[in-house]
Design a protein around this motif. Structure first.
Motif, PDB file in Angstrom:
ATOM      1  N   THR A 142       0.832  -1.201   0.000  1.00 47.03           N
ATOM      2  CA  THR A 142       0.000   0.000   0.000  1.00 47.03           C
ATOM      3  C   THR A 142       0.867   1.252   0.000  1.00 47.03           C
ATOM      4  OG1 THR A 142      -1.654  -1.178   1.314  1.00 47.03           O
ATOM      5  CG2 THR A 142      -1.819   1.226   1.229  1.00 47.03           C
ATOM      6  N   PRO A 143       0.688   2.141  -0.957  1.00 49.76           N
ATOM      7  CA  PRO A 143       1.417   3.414  -0.914  1.00 49.76           C
ATOM      8  C   PRO A 143       1.103   4.142   0.392  1.00 49.76           C
ATOM      9  CG  PRO A 143       0.321   3.127  -3.041  1.00 49.76           C
ATOM     10  CD  PRO A 143      -0.193   2.051  -2.139  1.00 49.76           C
ATOM     11  N   PRO A 144       2.099   4.620   1.112  1.00 47.15           N
ATOM     12  CA  PRO A 144       1.852   5.243   2.415  1.00 47.15           C
ATOM     13  C   PRO A 144       0.834   6.370   2.406  1.00 47.15           C
ATOM     14  CG  PRO A 144       4.178   4.724   2.224  1.00 47.15           C
ATOM     15  CD  PRO A 144       3.566   4.431   0.878  1.00 47.15           C
ATOM     16  N   TRP A 145       0.753   7.125   1.330  1.00 55.55           N
ATOM     17  CA  TRP A 145      -0.218   8.225   1.317  1.00 55.55           C
ATOM     18  C   TRP A 145      -1.651   7.709   1.442  1.00 55.55           C
ATOM     19  CZ3 TRP A 145      -4.135   8.698  -2.237  1.00 55.55           C
ATOM     20  CH2 TRP A 145      -4.021   7.983  -3.434  1.00 55.55           C
ATOM     21  N   ALA A 146      -1.917   6.491   0.944  1.00 53.49           N
ATOM     22  CA  ALA A 146      -3.263   5.935   1.031  1.00 53.49           C
ATOM     23  C   ALA A 146      -3.610   5.537   2.461  1.00 53.49           C
ATOM     24  CB  ALA A 146      -3.396   4.729   0.100  1.00 53.49           C
ATOM     25  N   THR A 147      -2.598   5.152   3.238  1.00 49.97           N
ATOM     26  CA  THR A 147      -2.816   4.876   4.658  1.00 49.97           C
ATOM     27  C   THR A 147      -3.045   6.179   5.419  1.00 49.97           C
ATOM     28  OG1 THR A 147      -1.454   2.880   4.537  1.00 49.97           O
ATOM     29  CG2 THR A 147      -1.818   3.829   6.720  1.00 49.97           C
ATOM     30  N   ARG A 148      -2.260   7.198   5.101  1.00 50.24           N
ATOM     31  CA  ARG A 148      -2.468   8.500   5.751  1.00 50.24           C
ATOM     32  C   ARG A 148      -3.875   9.037   5.463  1.00 50.24           C
ATOM     33  NH1 ARG A 148       2.776   9.502   3.269  1.00 50.24           N
ATOM     34  NH2 ARG A 148       4.359   8.881   4.806  1.00 50.24           N
ATOM     35  N   ALA A 149      -4.380   8.756   4.276  1.00 50.60           N
ATOM     36  CA  ALA A 149      -5.724   9.224   3.919  1.00 50.60           C
ATOM     37  C   ALA A 149      -6.778   8.639   4.853  1.00 50.60           C
ATOM     38  CB  ALA A 149      -6.035   8.859   2.468  1.00 50.60           C
ATOM     39  N   THR A 155      -5.531  -3.036   7.956  1.00 43.97           N
ATOM     40  CA  THR A 155      -4.698  -3.807   7.030  1.00 43.97           C
ATOM     41  C   THR A 155      -5.252  -3.748   5.612  1.00 43.97           C
ATOM     42  OG1 THR A 155      -3.557  -5.931   6.773  1.00 43.97           O
ATOM     43  CG2 THR A 155      -5.905  -6.011   7.322  1.00 43.97           C
ATOM     44  N   ASN A 156      -4.402  -4.142   4.672  1.00 48.02           N
ATOM     45  CA  ASN A 156      -4.777  -4.384   3.280  1.00 48.02           C
ATOM     46  C   ASN A 156      -4.664  -5.894   3.089  1.00 48.02           C
ATOM     47  OD1 ASN A 156      -4.910  -4.715   0.505  1.00 48.02           O
ATOM     48  ND2 ASN A 156      -3.220  -3.339   0.030  1.00 48.02           N
ATOM     49  N   PRO A 157      -5.746  -6.628   3.318  1.00 49.20           N
ATOM     50  CA  PRO A 157      -5.650  -8.096   3.339  1.00 49.20           C
ATOM     51  C   PRO A 157      -5.640  -8.687   1.935  1.00 49.20           C
ATOM     52  CG  PRO A 157      -7.928  -7.438   3.635  1.00 49.20           C
ATOM     53  CD  PRO A 157      -7.124  -6.162   3.557  1.00 49.20           C
ATOM     54  N   PRO A 158      -5.178  -9.935   1.787  1.00 51.74           N
ATOM     55  CA  PRO A 158      -5.373 -10.622   0.509  1.00 51.74           C
ATOM     56  C   PRO A 158      -6.853 -10.595   0.149  1.00 51.74           C
ATOM     57  CG  PRO A 158      -3.950 -11.894   1.955  1.00 51.74           C
ATOM     58  CD  PRO A 158      -4.509 -10.774   2.777  1.00 51.74           C
ATOM     59  N   PHE A 159      -7.167 -10.202  -1.067  1.00 54.69           N
ATOM     60  CA  PHE A 159      -8.568  -9.946  -1.407  1.00 54.69           C
ATOM     61  C   PHE A 159      -9.458 -11.155  -1.169  1.00 54.69           C
ATOM     62  CE2 PHE A 159     -12.208  -9.421  -4.249  1.00 54.69           C
ATOM     63  CZ  PHE A 159     -12.632  -8.149  -3.878  1.00 54.69           C
ATOM     64  N   ARG A 160      -8.987 -12.332  -1.537  1.00 56.89           N
ATOM     65  CA  ARG A 160      -9.824 -13.521  -1.406  1.00 56.89           C
ATOM     66  C   ARG A 160     -10.066 -13.891   0.055  1.00 56.89           C
ATOM     67  NH1 ARG A 160      -4.738 -15.424  -1.748  1.00 56.89           N
ATOM     68  NH2 ARG A 160      -4.217 -17.337  -0.595  1.00 56.89           N
ATOM     69  N   MET A 220       2.533  -0.025   5.256  1.00 58.92           N
ATOM     70  CA  MET A 220       1.384   0.467   6.010  1.00 58.92           C
ATOM     71  C   MET A 220       1.698   0.559   7.494  1.00 58.92           C
ATOM     72  SD  MET A 220      -2.555  -0.988   6.259  1.00 58.92           S
ATOM     73  CE  MET A 220      -2.908  -0.617   4.539  1.00 58.92           C
ATOM     74  N   ALA A 221       2.315  -0.467   8.043  1.00 61.59           N
ATOM     75  CA  ALA A 221       2.613  -0.477   9.476  1.00 61.59           C
ATOM     76  C   ALA A 221       3.504   0.694   9.864  1.00 61.59           C
ATOM     77  CB  ALA A 221       3.284  -1.798   9.863  1.00 61.59           C
ATOM     78  N   LYS A 222       4.523   0.964   9.068  1.00 62.32           N
ATOM     79  CA  LYS A 222       5.436   2.062   9.362  1.00 62.32           C
ATOM     80  C   LYS A 222       4.703   3.396   9.327  1.00 62.32           C
ATOM     81  CE  LYS A 222       9.760   2.871  10.387  1.00 62.32           C
ATOM     82  NZ  LYS A 222      10.416   2.209  11.533  1.00 62.32           N
ATOM     83  N   THR A 223       3.778   3.554   8.413  1.00 63.49           N
ATOM     84  CA  THR A 223       2.997   4.794   8.325  1.00 63.49           C
ATOM     85  C   THR A 223       2.084   4.954   9.527  1.00 63.49           C
ATOM     86  OG1 THR A 223       3.041   4.620   5.909  1.00 63.49           O
ATOM     87  CG2 THR A 223       1.404   6.098   6.874  1.00 63.49           C
ATOM     88  N   LEU A 224       1.460   3.871   9.966  1.00 57.63           N
ATOM     89  CA  LEU A 224       0.557   3.928  11.110  1.00 57.63           C
ATOM     90  C   LEU A 224       1.288   4.307  12.397  1.00 57.63           C
ATOM     91  CD1 LEU A 224      -1.602   0.760  10.338  1.00 57.63           C
ATOM     92  CD2 LEU A 224      -2.367   3.145  10.217  1.00 57.63           C
TER      93      LEU A 224
END
Length: 210
Positions: free
Chosen positions: A27-34, A101-106, A60-64
């Motif tokens: 996940t691009p970090p900016w999307a987590t910040r959003a 989190t950004n989980p595996p879609f399935r 993502m974890a580092k951004t959080l």
């Protein structure tokens, strides 16, 4: 009329992964910040704990970590960032305020159900927008656990297999689906404004370290 198929980059950039895939799309970090800046609110998490159970390389974890009092990260596969652990084996007695989190879609539905049993305050999943479709998922999940908010990105969130890439593009739409406790009766639909330029940082594309 041309009979050639449409092979434009936007069409060809859609995500199709086999069932055995780890679905490794950082996940691009900016999307987590959003999520924090435009959906949950930084003041609502500043004293909270967070679990990121599909952390991959740690973007993502580092951004959080910039928002939460503490962040615990893990992944079922060893990407060299955090502890290797199967999220579904984590006991529901684990004590975390949020699971994000950004989980595996399935596996996203199962991720939510387990995360909801663990989280004290809420769960947020970054998913392809098509996740909110489907009669089966409505019956099994959304009718029983209505999200607090579905926050659709108004701009695209490019995700590339195995890395983050500032020049990537995508034809896939993404949304943050957030459940806060206690559950609500009606789900709010909102749009995350165009924010990549304001939230993106030069260091976002450097591999995180623990």
């Amino acid at each position: 009329m041309s009979r050639n198929p449409n092979t434009s980059h936007a069409v060809m950039a859609q995500r199709f992964e086999p069932n055995t895939s780890l679905d490794d799309f950082p996940t691009p970090p900016w999307a987590t910040r959003a999520l924090i800046e435009h959906v949950i609110g930084s003041s609502n998490v500043v004293s909270k704990t967070c679990l990121e159970p599909a952390c991959g390389r740690g973007f993502m974890a580092k951004t959080l970590e910039s928002y939460f009092a503490s962040v615990t990260a893990s992944d079922v596969h060893d990407y060299g960032y955090a502890e290797t652990k199967n999220f579904f084996e984590l006991p529901t007695t684990s004590n975390f305020d949020w699971v994000i989190t950004n989980p595996p879609f399935r596996l996203a539905e199962g991720f939510f159900l387990h995360a909801y049993d663990i989280a004290n305050a809420g769960v947020a999943l970054l998913v392809r927008t098509v996740f909110i479709e489907g009669v089966g998922r409505l019956n099994r999940m959304f009718s029983k656990y209505p999200p607090t908010v579905v926050a659709q990105f108004s701009e695209r969130v490019p995700m590339v297999k195995g890395r983050v890439d500032p020049k990537a593009s995508t034809a896939t739409g993404y949304a943050w689906v957030v459940w806060q406790k206690p559950l609500v009766e009606r789900t709010e639909l909102k749009w995350i404004p165009q924010c990549r330029k304001t939230l993106e940082q030069a260091s976002d594309y450097t591999l995180p370290v623990t």
